[in-house]
Design an enzyme around this catalytic site. Structure first.
Site, PDB file in Angstrom:
ATOM      1  N   ASP A   1       0.857  -1.194   0.000  1.00 41.70           N
ATOM      2  CA  ASP A   1       0.000   0.000   0.000  1.00 41.70           C
ATOM      3  C   ASP A   1       0.890   1.240   0.000  1.00 41.70           C
ATOM      4  O   ASP A   1       1.897   1.307   0.712  1.00 41.70           O
ATOM      5  CB  ASP A   1      -0.906   0.005   1.234  1.00 41.70           C
ATOM      6  CG  ASP A   1      -2.030   1.034   1.103  1.00 41.70           C
ATOM      7  OD1 ASP A   1      -3.196   0.614   1.008  1.00 41.70           O
ATOM      8  OD2 ASP A   1      -1.741   2.257   1.099  1.00 41.70           O
ATOM      9  N   ILE A   2       0.510   2.212  -0.804  1.00 37.89           N
ATOM     10  CA  ILE A   2       1.325   3.418  -0.963  1.00 37.89           C
ATOM     11  C   ILE A   2       1.292   4.305   0.297  1.00 37.89           C
ATOM     12  O   ILE A   2       2.210   5.087   0.523  1.00 37.89           O
ATOM     13  CB  ILE A   2       0.856   4.185  -2.225  1.00 37.89           C
ATOM     14  CG1 ILE A   2       1.959   5.058  -2.780  1.00 37.89           C
ATOM     15  CG2 ILE A   2      -0.417   4.966  -1.989  1.00 37.89           C
ATOM     16  CD1 ILE A   2       1.690   5.581  -4.191  1.00 37.89           C
TER      17      ILE A   2
ATOM     18  N   ASN B   1     -13.048  -2.804   2.348  1.00 31.25           N
ATOM     19  CA  ASN B   1     -14.059  -1.752   2.408  1.00 31.25           C
ATOM     20  C   ASN B   1     -15.015  -1.935   1.238  1.00 31.25           C
ATOM     21  O   ASN B   1     -14.613  -2.327   0.150  1.00 31.25           O
ATOM     22  CB  ASN B   1     -13.392  -0.377   2.335  1.00 31.25           C
ATOM     23  CG  ASN B   1     -12.609  -0.068   3.590  1.00 31.25           C
ATOM     24  OD1 ASN B   1     -13.071  -0.313   4.697  1.00 31.25           O
ATOM     25  ND2 ASN B   1     -11.403   0.453   3.431  1.00 31.25           N
TER      26      ASN B   1
ATOM     27  N   GLY C   1     -15.717   4.100   3.342  1.00 30.71           N
ATOM     28  CA  GLY C   1     -14.565   4.889   2.890  1.00 30.71           C
ATOM     29  C   GLY C   1     -13.838   4.276   1.721  1.00 30.71           C
ATOM     30  O   GLY C   1     -12.707   4.670   1.419  1.00 30.71           O
ATOM     31  N   GLN C   2     -14.458   3.305   1.040  1.00 35.06           N
ATOM     32  CA  GLN C   2     -13.792   2.689  -0.121  1.00 35.06           C
ATOM     33  C   GLN C   2     -13.431   3.765  -1.133  1.00 35.06           C
ATOM     34  O   GLN C   2     -14.289   4.541  -1.562  1.00 35.06           O
ATOM     35  CB  GLN C   2     -14.707   1.646  -0.772  1.00 35.06           C
ATOM     36  CG  GLN C   2     -14.020   0.927  -1.950  1.00 35.06           C
ATOM     37  CD  GLN C   2     -14.924  -0.079  -2.663  1.00 35.06           C
ATOM     38  OE1 GLN C   2     -16.097  -0.243  -2.323  1.00 35.06           O
ATOM     39  NE2 GLN C   2     -14.368  -0.759  -3.657  1.00 35.06           N
TER      40      GLN C   2
ATOM     41  N   HIS D   1     -10.547  -5.263  -3.138  1.00 37.22           N
ATOM     42  CA  HIS D   1      -9.205  -5.446  -2.593  1.00 37.22           C
ATOM     43  C   HIS D   1      -9.281  -5.764  -1.111  1.00 37.22           C
ATOM     44  O   HIS D   1     -10.176  -5.312  -0.407  1.00 37.22           O
ATOM     45  CB  HIS D   1      -8.330  -4.213  -2.831  1.00 37.22           C
ATOM     46  CG  HIS D   1      -8.897  -2.923  -2.308  1.00 37.22           C
ATOM     47  ND1 HIS D   1      -9.877  -2.225  -2.973  1.00 37.22           N
ATOM     48  CD2 HIS D   1      -8.621  -2.201  -1.193  1.00 37.22           C
ATOM     49  CE1 HIS D   1     -10.176  -1.125  -2.298  1.00 37.22           C
ATOM     50  NE2 HIS D   1      -9.438  -1.093  -1.204  1.00 37.22           N
TER      51      HIS D   1
ATOM     52  N   HIS E   1      -7.052  -5.429   2.311  1.00 39.27           N
ATOM     53  CA  HIS E   1      -5.902  -4.886   3.009  1.00 39.27           C
ATOM     54  C   HIS E   1      -5.382  -5.976   3.936  1.00 39.27           C
ATOM     55  O   HIS E   1      -6.169  -6.604   4.660  1.00 39.27           O
ATOM     56  CB  HIS E   1      -6.303  -3.698   3.889  1.00 39.27           C
ATOM     57  CG  HIS E   1      -6.857  -2.519   3.148  1.00 39.27           C
ATOM     58  ND1 HIS E   1      -6.143  -1.365   2.953  1.00 39.27           N
ATOM     59  CD2 HIS E   1      -8.068  -2.304   2.582  1.00 39.27           C
ATOM     60  CE1 HIS E   1      -6.881  -0.487   2.299  1.00 39.27           C
ATOM     61  NE2 HIS E   1      -8.068  -1.027   2.066  1.00 39.27           N
TER      62      HIS E   1
HETATM   63  P1  AMP Z   1      -9.816   1.720   0.232  1.00 36.59           P
HETATM   64  O1  AMP Z   1     -10.180   2.865   1.102  1.00 36.59           O
HETATM   65  O2  AMP Z   1     -10.113   0.410   0.884  1.00 36.59           O
HETATM   66  O3  AMP Z   1     -10.380   1.851  -1.165  1.00 36.59           O
HETATM   67  O4  AMP Z   1      -8.237   1.776   0.142  1.00 36.59           O
HETATM   68  C1  AMP Z   1      -7.512   1.937  -1.033  1.00 36.59           C
HETATM   69  C2  AMP Z   1      -6.064   1.800  -0.646  1.00 36.59           C
HETATM   70  O5  AMP Z   1      -5.298   1.817  -1.824  1.00 36.59           O
HETATM   71  C3  AMP Z   1      -5.539   2.911   0.273  1.00 36.59           C
HETATM   72  O6  AMP Z   1      -4.999   2.313   1.454  1.00 36.59           O
HETATM   73  C4  AMP Z   1      -4.460   3.573  -0.572  1.00 36.59           C
HETATM   74  O7  AMP Z   1      -3.345   4.001   0.183  1.00 36.59           O
HETATM   75  C5  AMP Z   1      -4.093   2.476  -1.555  1.00 36.59           C
HETATM   76  N1  AMP Z   1      -3.570   2.945  -2.817  1.00 36.59           N
HETATM   77  C6  AMP Z   1      -4.086   3.903  -3.633  1.00 36.59           C
HETATM   78  N2  AMP Z   1      -3.327   4.060  -4.726  1.00 36.59           N
HETATM   79  C7  AMP Z   1      -2.298   3.184  -4.607  1.00 36.59           C
HETATM   80  C8  AMP Z   1      -1.169   2.869  -5.414  1.00 36.59           C
HETATM   81  N3  AMP Z   1      -0.923   3.499  -6.582  1.00 36.59           N
HETATM   82  N4  AMP Z   1      -0.309   1.922  -4.975  1.00 36.59           N
HETATM   83  C9  AMP Z   1      -0.532   1.284  -3.809  1.00 36.59           C
HETATM   84  N5  AMP Z   1      -1.584   1.531  -3.004  1.00 36.59           N
HETATM   85  C10 AMP Z   1      -2.452   2.476  -3.390  1.00 36.59           C
END
Ligand code: AMP
Length: 113
Positions: free
Chosen positions: A31-32, A87, A93-94, A100, A102
């Site tokens: 995760d970024i 999520n 908060g998705q 995906h 986490h």
């Molecule tokens: P969600 O709120 O469950 O949709 O979380 C999306 C997740 O994707 C968040 O934790 C972000 O930090 C992560 N994310 C978004 N863009 C990237 C990316 N380019 N590379 C890795 N993780 C990402």
């Protein structure tokens, strides 16, 4: 039609990611914005919007994702446990509209709620 999600771009190698696992059906990357020392995102390569988009035909794929999660945490040597979170929809908060999971580990995680 909406453009590709960032996760679809990662699958298609159009956006960078630190990939830690890949097979024919799924991909895992860091995760970024990590919320724990280990914070991975595990996704199906199939475009499914969220848990709400899972169809009966996806049963085996969803099982496959969890088997992959077990393999990944074993490969990374995670000890002390971990949390798997997904999520679904606006109240959760998705942010990325591609199913995906986490995977969080490496610190004591607070109780949910
Ligand atoms: P969600 O709120 O469950 O949709 O979380 C999306 C997740 O994707 C968040 O934790 C972000 O930090 C992560 N994310 C978004 N863009 C990237 C990316 N380019 N590379 C890795 N993780 C990402």
């Amino acid at each position: 039609m909406a453009g590709k999600t960032i996760f679809k771009q990662i699958i298609d190698r159009e956006a960078p990611a630190k990939i830690v696992y890949e097979d024919e059906q799924c991909l895992a990357f860091e995760d970024i914005h990590p919320a724990a020392p280990t914070h991975l995102i595990v996704i199906p390569k199939k475009e499914i919007v969220s848990v709400d988009g899972i169809e009966p035909e996806d049963e085996a794929l969803i099982g496959h994702l969890f088997v992959a999660i077990r393999k990944i945490v074993a490969k990374l040597g995670v000890t002390g446990g971990y949390r798997v979170v997904t999520n679904c929809g606006p109240d959760s908060g998705q942010m990325v509209m591609h199913l995906h999971f986490h995977v969080l580990a490496g610190r004591k995680l607070g109780r949910l709620g």
